[in-house]
Structure formats: C-alpha cells, structure tokens
Design a protein around this motif. Structure first.
Motif, PDB file in Angstrom:
ATOM      1  N   ARG A 273       1.470  -3.389  -1.454  1.00 35.41           N
ATOM      2  CA  ARG A 273       1.783  -2.475  -0.672  1.00 35.41           C
ATOM      3  C   ARG A 273       0.919  -1.280  -0.842  1.00 35.41           C
ATOM      4  O   ARG A 273       0.858  -0.964  -2.027  1.00 35.41           O
ATOM      5  CB  ARG A 273       3.288  -2.214  -0.637  1.00 35.41           C
ATOM      6  CG  ARG A 273       4.143  -3.443  -0.244  1.00 35.41           C
ATOM      7  CD  ARG A 273       5.665  -3.081  -0.409  1.00 35.41           C
ATOM      8  NE  ARG A 273       6.164  -4.415  -0.030  1.00 35.41           N
ATOM      9  CZ  ARG A 273       7.407  -4.412  -0.106  1.00 35.41           C
ATOM     10  NH1 ARG A 273       8.254  -3.385  -0.703  1.00 35.41           N
ATOM     11  NH2 ARG A 273       8.152  -5.458   0.090  1.00 35.41           N
ATOM     12  N   ALA A 274       0.660  -0.558   0.335  1.00 33.83           N
ATOM     13  CA  ALA A 274      -0.156   0.680  -0.184  1.00 33.83           C
ATOM     14  C   ALA A 274       0.516   1.753  -0.710  1.00 33.83           C
ATOM     15  O   ALA A 274       0.156   2.528  -1.524  1.00 33.83           O
ATOM     16  CB  ALA A 274      -0.342   1.239   1.465  1.00 33.83           C
ATOM     17  N   GLU A 275       2.091   1.862  -0.548  1.00 33.30           N
ATOM     18  CA  GLU A 275       2.809   2.700  -1.242  1.00 33.30           C
ATOM     19  C   GLU A 275       3.112   2.524  -2.441  1.00 33.30           C
ATOM     20  O   GLU A 275       2.830   3.423  -3.630  1.00 33.30           O
ATOM     21  CB  GLU A 275       4.377   2.580  -0.817  1.00 33.30           C
ATOM     22  CG  GLU A 275       5.498   3.283  -1.443  1.00 33.30           C
ATOM     23  CD  GLU A 275       6.916   3.023  -0.954  1.00 33.30           C
ATOM     24  OE1 GLU A 275       7.729   3.660  -1.665  1.00 33.30           O
ATOM     25  OE2 GLU A 275       6.954   2.353   0.185  1.00 33.30           O
TER      26      GLU A 275
ATOM     27  N   LEU B 165       0.401   0.987  -4.650  1.00 31.44           N
ATOM     28  CA  LEU B 165      -0.785   1.260  -4.904  1.00 31.44           C
ATOM     29  C   LEU B 165      -1.025   2.653  -5.267  1.00 31.44           C
ATOM     30  O   LEU B 165      -1.547   3.302  -6.016  1.00 31.44           O
ATOM     31  CB  LEU B 165      -1.828   0.936  -4.131  1.00 31.44           C
ATOM     32  CG  LEU B 165      -3.503   0.734  -4.748  1.00 31.44           C
ATOM     33  CD1 LEU B 165      -3.350   0.007  -5.988  1.00 31.44           C
ATOM     34  CD2 LEU B 165      -4.262   0.159  -3.546  1.00 31.44           C
ATOM     35  N   LYS B 166      -0.301   3.438  -4.018  1.00 26.25           N
ATOM     36  CA  LYS B 166      -0.343   4.864  -4.181  1.00 26.25           C
ATOM     37  C   LYS B 166       0.174   5.584  -5.454  1.00 26.25           C
ATOM     38  O   LYS B 166      -0.190   6.342  -5.984  1.00 26.25           O
ATOM     39  CB  LYS B 166      -0.113   5.469  -3.088  1.00 26.25           C
ATOM     40  CG  LYS B 166      -0.055   6.872  -2.726  1.00 26.25           C
ATOM     41  CD  LYS B 166       0.339   7.360  -1.112  1.00 26.25           C
ATOM     42  CE  LYS B 166      -0.216   8.690  -0.934  1.00 26.25           C
ATOM     43  NZ  LYS B 166       0.059   9.252   0.400  1.00 26.25           N
TER      44      LYS B 166
ATOM     45  N   ILE C 208      -5.231  -6.292   1.959  1.00 25.78           N
ATOM     46  CA  ILE C 208      -5.347  -4.682   1.173  1.00 25.78           C
ATOM     47  C   ILE C 208      -5.184  -4.027   2.897  1.00 25.78           C
ATOM     48  O   ILE C 208      -6.182  -4.393   3.658  1.00 25.78           O
ATOM     49  CB  ILE C 208      -6.709  -4.399   0.773  1.00 25.78           C
ATOM     50  CG1 ILE C 208      -6.849  -4.804  -0.611  1.00 25.78           C
ATOM     51  CG2 ILE C 208      -6.854  -2.981   0.784  1.00 25.78           C
ATOM     52  CD1 ILE C 208      -8.204  -4.886  -1.418  1.00 25.78           C
ATOM     53  N   SER C 209      -4.308  -3.286   2.764  1.00 25.79           N
ATOM     54  CA  SER C 209      -4.113  -2.631   4.211  1.00 25.79           C
ATOM     55  C   SER C 209      -4.936  -1.316   4.576  1.00 25.79           C
ATOM     56  O   SER C 209      -5.814  -0.741   3.727  1.00 25.79           O
ATOM     57  CB  SER C 209      -2.777  -1.893   4.219  1.00 25.79           C
ATOM     58  OG  SER C 209      -2.532  -0.717   3.543  1.00 25.79           O
TER      59      SER C 209
ATOM     60  N   GLN D 103      -3.905   1.336   5.400  1.00 26.21           N
ATOM     61  CA  GLN D 103      -3.484   2.433   4.887  1.00 26.21           C
ATOM     62  C   GLN D 103      -3.780   2.750   3.328  1.00 26.21           C
ATOM     63  O   GLN D 103      -4.131   3.883   3.269  1.00 26.21           O
ATOM     64  CB  GLN D 103      -1.937   2.309   4.696  1.00 26.21           C
ATOM     65  CG  GLN D 103      -1.071   3.601   4.271  1.00 26.21           C
ATOM     66  CD  GLN D 103      -1.284   4.915   5.074  1.00 26.21           C
ATOM     67  OE1 GLN D 103      -1.483   4.934   6.269  1.00 26.21           O
ATOM     68  NE2 GLN D 103      -1.688   5.979   4.531  1.00 26.21           N
ATOM     69  N   THR D 104      -3.955   1.721   2.692  1.00 24.26           N
ATOM     70  CA  THR D 104      -4.805   1.802   1.140  1.00 24.26           C
ATOM     71  C   THR D 104      -6.155   2.598   1.449  1.00 24.26           C
ATOM     72  O   THR D 104      -6.219   3.201   0.633  1.00 24.26           O
ATOM     73  CB  THR D 104      -4.761   0.615   0.814  1.00 24.26           C
ATOM     74  OG1 THR D 104      -3.649  -0.058   0.390  1.00 24.26           O
ATOM     75  CG2 THR D 104      -5.698   0.698  -0.632  1.00 24.26           C
TER      76      THR D 104
ATOM     77  N   ASP E 220      -5.446   6.056   2.168  1.00 23.88           N
ATOM     78  CA  ASP E 220      -4.988   6.866   1.053  1.00 23.88           C
ATOM     79  C   ASP E 220      -6.016   7.302  -0.095  1.00 23.88           C
ATOM     80  O   ASP E 220      -6.071   8.039  -0.631  1.00 23.88           O
ATOM     81  CB  ASP E 220      -4.026   6.132   0.200  1.00 23.88           C
ATOM     82  CG  ASP E 220      -2.529   5.977   1.014  1.00 23.88           C
ATOM     83  OD1 ASP E 220      -2.454   6.754   1.951  1.00 23.88           O
ATOM     84  OD2 ASP E 220      -1.894   4.934   0.839  1.00 23.88           O
TER      85      ASP E 220
ATOM     86  N   LEU F 196     -12.975  -3.126  -3.563  1.00 26.10           N
ATOM     87  CA  LEU F 196     -12.000  -3.621  -3.129  1.00 26.10           C
ATOM     88  C   LEU F 196     -12.357  -5.104  -2.444  1.00 26.10           C
ATOM     89  O   LEU F 196     -13.371  -5.116  -1.617  1.00 26.10           O
ATOM     90  CB  LEU F 196     -11.505  -2.718  -1.802  1.00 26.10           C
ATOM     91  CG  LEU F 196     -11.195  -1.235  -2.422  1.00 26.10           C
ATOM     92  CD1 LEU F 196     -11.155  -0.551  -0.847  1.00 26.10           C
ATOM     93  CD2 LEU F 196     -10.016  -1.218  -3.139  1.00 26.10           C
TER      94      LEU F 196
ATOM     95  N   HIS G 102     -10.756  -7.940  -0.390  1.00 24.57           N
ATOM     96  CA  HIS G 102      -9.761  -8.389   0.542  1.00 24.57           C
ATOM     97  C   HIS G 102      -9.704  -9.955   0.868  1.00 24.57           C
ATOM     98  O   HIS G 102     -10.867 -10.274   1.504  1.00 24.57           O
ATOM     99  CB  HIS G 102      -9.970  -7.588   2.012  1.00 24.57           C
ATOM    100  CG  HIS G 102      -9.001  -7.817   3.041  1.00 24.57           C
ATOM    101  ND1 HIS G 102      -9.352  -8.858   3.972  1.00 24.57           N
ATOM    102  CD2 HIS G 102      -8.101  -7.281   3.231  1.00 24.57           C
ATOM    103  CE1 HIS G 102      -8.127  -8.725   4.994  1.00 24.57           C
ATOM    104  NE2 HIS G 102      -7.496  -7.781   4.556  1.00 24.57           N
TER     105      HIS G 102
END
Length: 183
Positions: free
Chosen positions: A84-86, A88-89, A108-109, A111-112, A115, A136, A138
């Motif tokens: 999840r991007a959250e 990872l953030k 990998i989204s 959103q990532t 971010d 990265l 994916h």
C-alpha cells in the motif's frame, strides 16, 4: 526504557512471513542502531493474516533516520493485498537520509509514484529528499498499469531538483496521451 545497543551493525536483512510491520517495529523499539545504513526487508505474506497498516513508533523511526539504502520486497499471493502507498509513505517519512531506494512488489500504485515525486513549492512534504538512485519493479500480479505521465513527473522532478543519477523503473506503462510538457 532500556535499549539493547548494537553500535556496529551497518546492514540488517529481515525476512518476514507477514504483511505487518508489527514485528519489525517491536524489534526496532528495543534496539539502538546508530550505525544502521542499509535495511533489506522481505515481506512474504500468506493467506491467513489480513494486511495491517504499517506503523512506526518513535524509536523505530529514530533507528531508520540514518538509513542510506532501503530495499523492500513485498510478495503476496493475493492480488487484492498489494504494497500500500500509505504503508510505504509511513516508512519513507522515517528515512530522510535515504540515497538508494529499491522496491520490488507485485503491485506498485500510481499513488506511490506521486508520493515519490518532488514538489518544489512544498519541500517539507517531500519524501527521501536526498535520493540518488531509485529502482521500482512492478510485477504482474495486478493488471492496472501506471500512467506514463506519473513516471515522467517522477523522473523530471528528481532530476531537476536533485541529483538523481540512476533510475531503474520496470512497469507496464499506459500510452502517453497528455500534452507536450516541454512547451
């Protein structure tokens, strides 16, 4: 609280059979790792445990603040349980000195990527401001592809505002249908 000091540990590799950060956070809360520069995390999820949001307590964040390299491999047999991007953030907020980031995941989204894109008008919110190398990867677990514009924005922001010298990005990219950004 009393911590176990491991002053000479430079590199730590952890292989975890979970999607949760709880075990890692618990470990980091009890250790003092002033020399830790390289952290390699492999999460191999199973079908029995639901995903929990990664949370890092103060001591964990303190142990990661001097990291220069972070390698995360996230493998899940379920397409609906991506990195999840959250999450990872949350970990990247703890790594302001990071120079090399590698993420390998079945998904990998977009959103990532957003971010990781630098924003000159809001430098306080930028993740990994010292990043020089980015990898990265994916995988093919999910079929959603990444918009080319998100990749372009990430690379341009890093190359123009910082000294990104290497970017290895492996994605299924959607067609670029935007306007010419060079004008």
């Amino acid at each position: 609280p009393q911590y176990i000091s491991v002053c000479n540990l430079h590199t730590l590799t952890l292989f975890m059979l979970t999607s949760s950060s709880n075990a890692l956070d618990s470990l980091f809360q009890n250790l003092e790792l002033p020399s830790l520069r390289i952290l390699e995390l492999e999460f191999h999820c199973d079908d029995e445990h639901p995903h929990e949001t990664w949370k890092w307590h103060n001591k964990s964040a303190e142990n990661m603040q001097n990291l220069e390299e972070l390698h995360i491999e996230y493998e899940s047999p379920r397409a609906h349980d991506p990195l999840r991007a959250e999450d990872l953030k949350n970990i990247l907020r703890c790594t302001p000195a990071l120079k090399f980031l590698e993420i390998i995941s079945g998904y990998i989204s977009t959103q990532t990527l957003l971010d990781l894109t630098l924003h000159p008008k809001n430098p306080v919110g930028n993740l990994c401001p010292k990043l020089e190398r980015l990898c990265l990867e994916h995988g093919a677990v999910r079929t959603e592809s990444i918009p080319a514009l998100a990749i372009i924005d990430l690379i341009v922001s890093r190359c123009q505002l910082l000294n990104l010298s290497e970017a290895n990005l492996m994605f299924e990219v959607t067609e670029y249908a935007g306007t010419d950004r060079r004008s």
